[in-house]
Design a protein around this motif. Structure first.
Motif, PDB file in Angstrom:
ATOM      1  N   GLU A 251      10.778   6.928  -3.471  1.00 12.14           N
ATOM      2  CA  GLU A 251      11.117   7.522  -2.174  1.00 12.14           C
ATOM      3  C   GLU A 251       9.911   7.553  -1.238  1.00 12.14           C
ATOM      4  N   PHE A 252       8.738   7.897  -1.797  1.00 17.93           N
ATOM      5  CA  PHE A 252       7.526   7.958  -0.990  1.00 17.93           C
ATOM      6  C   PHE A 252       7.159   6.583  -0.446  1.00 17.93           C
ATOM      7  N   PHE A 253       7.168   5.576  -1.315  1.00 16.66           N
ATOM      8  CA  PHE A 253       6.793   4.235  -0.877  1.00 16.66           C
ATOM      9  C   PHE A 253       7.813   3.672   0.119  1.00 16.66           C
ATOM     10  N   LYS A 254       9.075   4.033  -0.045  1.00 15.09           N
ATOM     11  CA  LYS A 254      10.104   3.594   0.890  1.00 15.09           C
ATOM     12  C   LYS A 254       9.844   4.193   2.271  1.00 15.09           C
ATOM     13  N   LYS A 255       9.399   5.440   2.284  1.00 19.42           N
ATOM     14  CA  LYS A 255       9.071   6.109   3.543  1.00 19.42           C
ATOM     15  C   LYS A 255       7.955   5.368   4.277  1.00 19.42           C
ATOM     16  N   LEU A 256       7.021   4.791   3.512  1.00 16.39           N
ATOM     17  CA  LEU A 256       5.900   4.066   4.109  1.00 16.39           C
ATOM     18  C   LEU A 256       6.235   2.613   4.411  1.00 16.39           C
ATOM     19  N   GLY A 257       7.419   2.178   3.970  1.00 20.83           N
ATOM     20  CA  GLY A 257       7.821   0.804   4.225  1.00 20.83           C
ATOM     21  C   GLY A 257       7.181  -0.212   3.307  1.00 20.83           C
ATOM     22  N   VAL A 258       6.799   0.225   2.096  1.00 21.17           N
ATOM     23  CA  VAL A 258       6.210  -0.691   1.116  1.00 21.17           C
ATOM     24  C   VAL A 258       6.989  -0.582  -0.193  1.00 21.17           C
ATOM     25  N   LYS A 259       6.726  -1.570  -1.098  1.00 24.89           N
ATOM     26  CA  LYS A 259       7.455  -1.590  -2.371  1.00 24.89           C
ATOM     27  C   LYS A 259       6.868  -0.618  -3.394  1.00 24.89           C
ATOM     28  N   ASP A 260       5.538  -0.641  -3.487  1.00 31.11           N
ATOM     29  CA  ASP A 260       4.882   0.183  -4.498  1.00 31.11           C
ATOM     30  C   ASP A 260       3.427   0.407  -4.104  1.00 31.11           C
ATOM     31  N   GLU A 261       2.662   0.998  -5.012  1.00 32.20           N
ATOM     32  CA  GLU A 261       1.271   1.324  -4.716  1.00 32.20           C
ATOM     33  C   GLU A 261       0.451   0.068  -4.434  1.00 32.20           C
ATOM     34  N   ALA A 262       0.676  -0.988  -5.208  1.00 37.43           N
ATOM     35  CA  ALA A 262      -0.072  -2.230  -5.006  1.00 37.43           C
ATOM     36  C   ALA A 262       0.220  -2.818  -3.629  1.00 37.43           C
ATOM     37  N   ASP A 263       1.481  -2.755  -3.222  1.00 35.88           N
ATOM     38  CA  ASP A 263       1.878  -3.271  -1.911  1.00 35.88           C
ATOM     39  C   ASP A 263       1.239  -2.445  -0.796  1.00 35.88           C
ATOM     40  N   LEU A 264       1.174  -1.135  -0.995  1.00 40.60           N
ATOM     41  CA  LEU A 264       0.539  -0.257  -0.011  1.00 40.60           C
ATOM     42  C   LEU A 264      -0.934  -0.625   0.160  1.00 40.60           C
ATOM     43  N   LYS A 265      -1.622  -0.814  -0.961  1.00 38.23           N
ATOM     44  CA  LYS A 265      -3.049  -1.152  -0.878  1.00 38.23           C
ATOM     45  C   LYS A 265      -3.257  -2.520  -0.235  1.00 38.23           C
ATOM     46  N   ASP A 266      -2.364  -3.464  -0.532  1.00 40.30           N
ATOM     47  CA  ASP A 266      -2.457  -4.789   0.104  1.00 40.30           C
ATOM     48  C   ASP A 266      -2.292  -4.667   1.615  1.00 40.30           C
ATOM     49  N   ASN A 267      -1.306  -3.852   2.031  1.00 37.77           N
ATOM     50  CA  ASN A 267      -1.076  -3.647   3.469  1.00 37.77           C
ATOM     51  C   ASN A 267      -2.273  -2.993   4.140  1.00 37.77           C
ATOM     52  N   LEU A 268      -2.840  -2.003   3.465  1.00 34.35           N
ATOM     53  CA  LEU A 268      -4.005  -1.319   4.016  1.00 34.35           C
ATOM     54  C   LEU A 268      -5.184  -2.278   4.126  1.00 34.35           C
ATOM     55  N   GLN A 269      -5.365  -3.104   3.101  1.00 34.00           N
ATOM     56  CA  GLN A 269      -6.455  -4.075   3.116  1.00 34.00           C
ATOM     57  C   GLN A 269      -6.297  -5.046   4.289  1.00 34.00           C
ATOM     58  N   GLN A 270      -5.062  -5.523   4.498  1.00 36.50           N
ATOM     59  CA  GLN A 270      -4.815  -6.460   5.595  1.00 36.50           C
ATOM     60  C   GLN A 270      -5.016  -5.783   6.944  1.00 36.50           C
ATOM     61  N   SER A 271      -4.602  -4.526   7.042  1.00 36.13           N
ATOM     62  CA  SER A 271      -4.766  -3.779   8.288  1.00 36.13           C
ATOM     63  C   SER A 271      -6.237  -3.581   8.615  1.00 36.13           C
ATOM     64  N   ILE A 272      -7.025  -3.207   7.602  1.00 42.59           N
ATOM     65  CA  ILE A 272      -8.466  -3.028   7.804  1.00 42.59           C
ATOM     66  C   ILE A 272      -9.104  -4.342   8.224  1.00 42.59           C
ATOM     67  N   LEU A 273      -8.709  -5.427   7.547  1.00 47.74           N
ATOM     68  CA  LEU A 273      -9.265  -6.742   7.862  1.00 47.74           C
ATOM     69  C   LEU A 273      -8.928  -7.137   9.298  1.00 47.74           C
ATOM     70  N   ASN A 274      -7.675  -6.929   9.702  1.00 48.19           N
ATOM     71  CA  ASN A 274      -7.269  -7.274  11.066  1.00 48.19           C
ATOM     72  C   ASN A 274      -8.031  -6.454  12.100  1.00 48.19           C
TER      73      ASN A 274
END
Length: 418
Positions: A251-274
């Motif tokens: 439920e938490f990850f769905k609220k953030l629009g990601v699949k799981d913890e690994a997906d969240l970290k990947d998104n954060l990494q890409q956001s920081i890089l951008n």
């Protein structure tokens, strides 16, 4: 009629115009006829007021209207013939009319300068590569968790990471009593505030405790007026709250629009890089613009500067009404306004010179990004932009972005694929 154009500067043209008195005859007669039809005077039928009565009562006003009409039409013709495009309202000076000799005046016209930017394609300024490390990703990950964390009251001593809530009772800075605001409450996240000494004084406190806290503000404190000064606080603790991280479930990850913890970290990494790439590019572009401004000096119309300052003040005020800048504001904001206008002119020049044009694919990509940001359907947004004409502005924005890329060595996508 005669007109003489004088180039006062790269942004100012003076147009000396002479209009023969005979040029007023036709517009004057036309306006007299209009007055006779429209004016209603006691004792006369509508539309039947004698000419001599109209001229006697309204002759001066009619003549002034005729002069204004002829001046405007003459000036418009001269501007068109000389291919002069004013960037602000034309100012009329030295108007003379003795009703016998030619009517003369000077039209002061502000224009954009003609520029020829040299060296923009060989500045030697490029965007450096950026890297991110695990600590940056972890810090952003912790920040996200903190955003969704809850603070729950606990019956124990406060420790690092807790939120301590309390009220100020007395505050002294360098021995001088300070007025306490009407809202006396404070909240301090122990270990994260700008005053470590204050946090240390609250560590170990429990709900209901009254504490005397003495410390010295750090030399790099965010508020310059407190740096290095001694502080004596008397406070009452009203609550100790433990920060509890959210449950990392589906439920938490769905609220953030990601699949799981690994997906969240990947998104954060890409956001920081951008973000880091964007900051690096912005820095490089600004360096390139500053260099081009230095090596290609040109003036800008004063009215452009004033208009930009007005727009900036209005936008910052949140008002729909035009804001009239003070002399002090004009003086302080002028340098940055001039730079922004020059930046715009330079990038427009580069875009035109290099015949830059965003592809439809690039436009669609930007619209899809905007749609995702606003949470709307991309096709619906695209249709709206087309209907409102905003899509042309979007193309212009992308074109200027391409010019920014060009001066720091980033080629348009179409060129890179060749």
């Amino acid at each position: 009629m005669s007109a003489t154009i004088k180039e006062i500067s790269s942004t100012v043209r003076n147009i000396d115009i002479a209009i023969p008195q005979d040029a007023l005859k036709k517009p004057f007669e036309k306006k007299v006829t209009e007055y006779r039809k429209e004016i209603q005077l006691k004792g006369f039928r509508a539309g039947a007021v004698p000419r001599h009565v109209i001229e006697s009562r309204f002759g001066d006003s009619i003549r002034a209207e005729a002069i204004e009409e002829v001046m405007n039409s003459t000036l418009s013709e001269e501007l068109k013939a000389a291919n002069i495009i004013p960037v602000s309202r034309v100012k009329v000076e030295n108007f003379k009319d003795d009703k016998t000799a030619d009517i003369t005046f000077t039209a002061v016209v502000e224009v954009d300068p003609v520029i020829d930017i040299k060296g923009y394609d060989n500045l030697g300024i490029t965007v450096p590569d950026v890297v991110i490390d695990e600590d940056e990703v972890k810090a952003e990950y912790d920040r996200v968790l903190q955003m969704y964390s809850t603070a729950e009251s606990v019956d124990r001593e406060a420790k690092k990471g807790d939120v301590v809530v309390g009220n100020y009772i007395e505050v002294k800075i360098d021995g001088e009593n300070k007025e306490i605001p009407e809202d006396r409450e404070f909240r301090s996240l122990l270990g994260e505030s700008a005053s470590p000494g204050f946090d240390e004084g609250l560590t170990g406190a429990k709900k209901g405790d009254k504490k005397d806290i003495h410390f010295i503000y750090p030399a790099d404190h965010k508020d310059e007026q407190y740096r290095g000064k001694t502080a004596d606080f008397k406070v009452e603790v009203t609550d100790v709250r433990e920060i509890r991280a959210p449950k990392l479930d589906e439920e938490f990850f769905k609220k953030l629009g990601v699949k799981d913890e690994a997906d969240l970290k990947d998104n954060l990494q890409q956001s920081i890089l951008n973000n880091k790439k964007g900051a690096a590019k912005a820095k490089a572009v600004n360096e390139a613009i500053d260099k081009l401004i230095e090596t290609n000096p040109f003036d800008v119309a004063h009215s452009r500067v004033v208009d930009l300052i007005k727009y900036t003040l209005q936008r910052n005020s949140g008002s729909n009404e035009e804001v009239e800048p003070t002399e002090e504001q004009l003086k302080s904001l002028e340098p940055e306004a001039i730079r922004e206008i020059k930046k715009h002119f330079i990038l427009e020049f580069v875009a035109n010179k290099e015949k830059l044009k965003p592809s439809q694919a690039l436009v669609d990509e930007r619209i899809e990004g905007m749609a995702a940001m606003y949470g709307v359907d991309a096709k619906t947004l695209k249709d709206h932009l087309r209907q409102s004409g905003r899509i042309n502005s979007l193309r212009d924005e992308l074109r200027v972005e391409q010019a920014s890329d060009f001066i720091v060595g980033i080629k348009p996508a179409a060129e890179e694929s060749k």
